[in-house]
Structures are given as C-alpha cells and as structure tokens.
Write a protein that holds these residues in place. Structure first.
Motif, PDB file in Angstrom:
ATOM      1  N   ALA A  69       0.847  -1.207   0.000  1.00  0.00           N
ATOM      2  CA  ALA A  69       0.000   0.000   0.000  1.00  0.00           C
ATOM      3  C   ALA A  69       0.877   1.251   0.000  1.00  0.00           C
ATOM      4  O   ALA A  69       0.600   2.230  -0.695  1.00  0.00           O
ATOM      5  CB  ALA A  69      -0.931  -0.005   1.208  1.00  0.00           C
TER       6      ALA A  69
ATOM      7  N   ALA B 255       2.170   2.041  -3.399  1.00  0.00           N
ATOM      8  CA  ALA B 255       1.180   2.345  -4.442  1.00  0.00           C
ATOM      9  C   ALA B 255       1.470   3.721  -5.038  1.00  0.00           C
ATOM     10  O   ALA B 255       1.919   4.629  -4.335  1.00  0.00           O
ATOM     11  CB  ALA B 255      -0.223   2.328  -3.837  1.00  0.00           C
TER      12      ALA B 255
ATOM     13  N   GLY C 131      -4.379   2.636  -3.359  1.00  0.00           N
ATOM     14  CA  GLY C 131      -3.649   1.887  -2.327  1.00  0.00           C
ATOM     15  C   GLY C 131      -4.433   0.667  -1.878  1.00  0.00           C
ATOM     16  O   GLY C 131      -3.865  -0.412  -1.662  1.00  0.00           O
TER      17      GLY C 131
ATOM     18  N   VAL D 135      -4.052  -2.015  -4.516  1.00  0.00           N
ATOM     19  CA  VAL D 135      -2.718  -2.624  -4.501  1.00  0.00           C
ATOM     20  C   VAL D 135      -2.582  -3.565  -3.297  1.00  0.00           C
ATOM     21  O   VAL D 135      -2.088  -4.686  -3.417  1.00  0.00           O
ATOM     22  CB  VAL D 135      -1.618  -1.532  -4.494  1.00  0.00           C
ATOM     23  CG1 VAL D 135      -0.251  -2.144  -4.279  1.00  0.00           C
ATOM     24  CG2 VAL D 135      -1.625  -0.753  -5.813  1.00  0.00           C
TER      25      VAL D 135
END
Ligand SMILES: Cc1cc2nc3c(=O)[nH]c(=O)nc-3n(C[C@H](O)[C@H](O)[C@H](O)COP(=O)(O)O)c2cc1C
Length: 211
Positions: free
Chosen positions: A33, A36, A138, A141
């Motif tokens: 995250a 991202a 995020g 991801v």
C-alpha cells in the motif's frame, strides 16, 4: 503465482476463521500500500492498522456492522489527510529533495505546478475527494498483494465513517476514513460466497479497443 491467478483465487470473504496473518506477511501487504502510486506522488492518505481484537469488537458494535471485522485477523483503514493540501505539497517536496539529494529550489517549478492544480480543484472538499481516489489505488494494490500471499481481503464501504473516526481518534490526527479492509482467512464452510462463481463482465464487453 501470477497476479491474474491470485485475482481468480480471491473473493471478498464475508466470513473468516479468526486465524492470525503472520507479522511479516502483514508487513508486506501494508508495504505494498505504501508503494502504491499516487498523483504527483503526494500520497495524501495514511494507513491505520487495527490489530487488537477488543478494538475491532468495539468498532463492530459502533461503526462496522459486518462480521469480517471481528472474524478477521487485522483491519486496515485507508484514511485521507484532512489538512491543508499546500502544506502537504511542501512536505512532499522536502521528502523528494531529501530522498534524491536535491536542493529544494530545483523543485520549485514542480511545487508551483502542483499547488496550481490544488487551486484549480477549488475547495478543500474537492481536494479530499481527489485524495480519496488516491487512497482507493492503495486499497487495490494492498488487496492484490494480499491475494498473492493467499490472505483474504474484504474491502468495505459499508461502515459509518464518522463513528469509526471517532472511535479511533482519527479527527485529532487530521485523518478521515474513506474505505476499510479486513484481512484474514476465509471460513469456507460458513461463507456461501467461497464457492460462488466470480461475476465479471465479459472481456468483449469490458475492453473497448480503438485501432
Ligand atoms: C470499494 C469496495 C467496497 C466494498 N464494500 C463492501 C462492503 O461493505 N461489504 C461487503 O460485504 N462487500 C463489500 N465489497 C465487496 C464487493 O461486493 C465485491 O468485491 C464484489 O461483489 C465482487 O466480488 P469479489 O470481490 O468477491 O470477486 C466492496 C468492494 C469494494 C471494491
């Protein structure tokens, strides 16, 4: 494993079995995250990690009426920075200069351009909307990273953001939750969704090729 195989394996688990996600696995998911991308690299959001079972039980009672929250191992809250966006731009520029060994003055053109875009958005609320879009990247991801680790991830918009923010003291931290995700392991026997076919539009209906 290919990401596509992981995406076929995953589904939004509604019932989980309470098993803990190992620390290093969890760290890799949270780091995904962090890695991202975001518009201008500003990353105007933070990840709030809620591990304690007691706190997740409280959140379930007050703000998130969905079982994954207590049956999962961890809860991730994707929260936008609810504070002056131009200050965030300055902080980002300082970080860029520090990381790349540059003089901040070399980045003044970039600074002014990004601040100009913030002005064009017209209001703090519009900037928050834009920040939320970055937070969702995020979330996507992290969800993909979890699937590659064979960890179930259940994204949720079905919660009360104001109540969640209050319970976690996010307002004092100038954060505002936009989407949350429970991590854990599916309980296939109690979750009918575990065996259901994945429903997606056909490729032909989804991809529009313009030659
Ligand atoms: C942003 C977002 C919010 C969602 N919110 C919820 C939710 O609050 N509760 C829930 O049970 N599922 C929620 N879902 C899961 C979706 O219903 C699910 O992803 C969708 O039906 C596709 O199925 P699959 O992910 O299992 O393949 C959410 C998914 C996304 C991406």
């Amino acid at each position: 494993m290919l990401l596509n195989d992981a995406l076929h394996w995953r589904y939004a688990a509604k019932r989980m079995n309470g098993e803990q996600v190992p620390e290093e696995t969890l760290e890799r998911i949270m780091d995904a995250a962090r890695l991202a991308p975001s518009s201008f690299g500003l990353h105007p959001w933070s990840l709030v990690h809620v591990r304690s079972q007691a706190l997740r039980t409280q959140l379930h009672e007050e703000a998130i009426p969905q079982p994954q929250v207590i049956e999962g191992s961890d809860l991730l809250v994707f929260a936008v920075h609810d504070r002056d966006f131009k200050t965030q731009v300055d902080e980002h520029i300082a970080n860029m200069a520090r990381t790349r060994g540059q003089d901040e003055r070399e980045l003044d053109g970039f600074r002014n351009m990004v601040k100009g875009v913030m002005d064009q958005k017209g209001s703090h609320e519009a900037c928050l909307e834009w920040a939320a879009r970055q937070a969702y990247i995020g979330m996507g991801v992290a969800l993909s990273a979890a699937a590659l680790e064979k960890v179930d991830a259940s994204p949720m918009e079905g919660f009360y953001p104001d109540k969640l923010d209050e319970a976690l003291g996010l307002r004092e931290k100038e954060l505002k939750s936009v989407v949350i995700m429970a991590l854990g392991y599916r309980d296939s026997e109690r979750d009918p969704g575990a065996e259901r076919a994945k429903v997606r539009r056909d490729r032909e209906d989804f991809v529009l090729t313009i030659e």
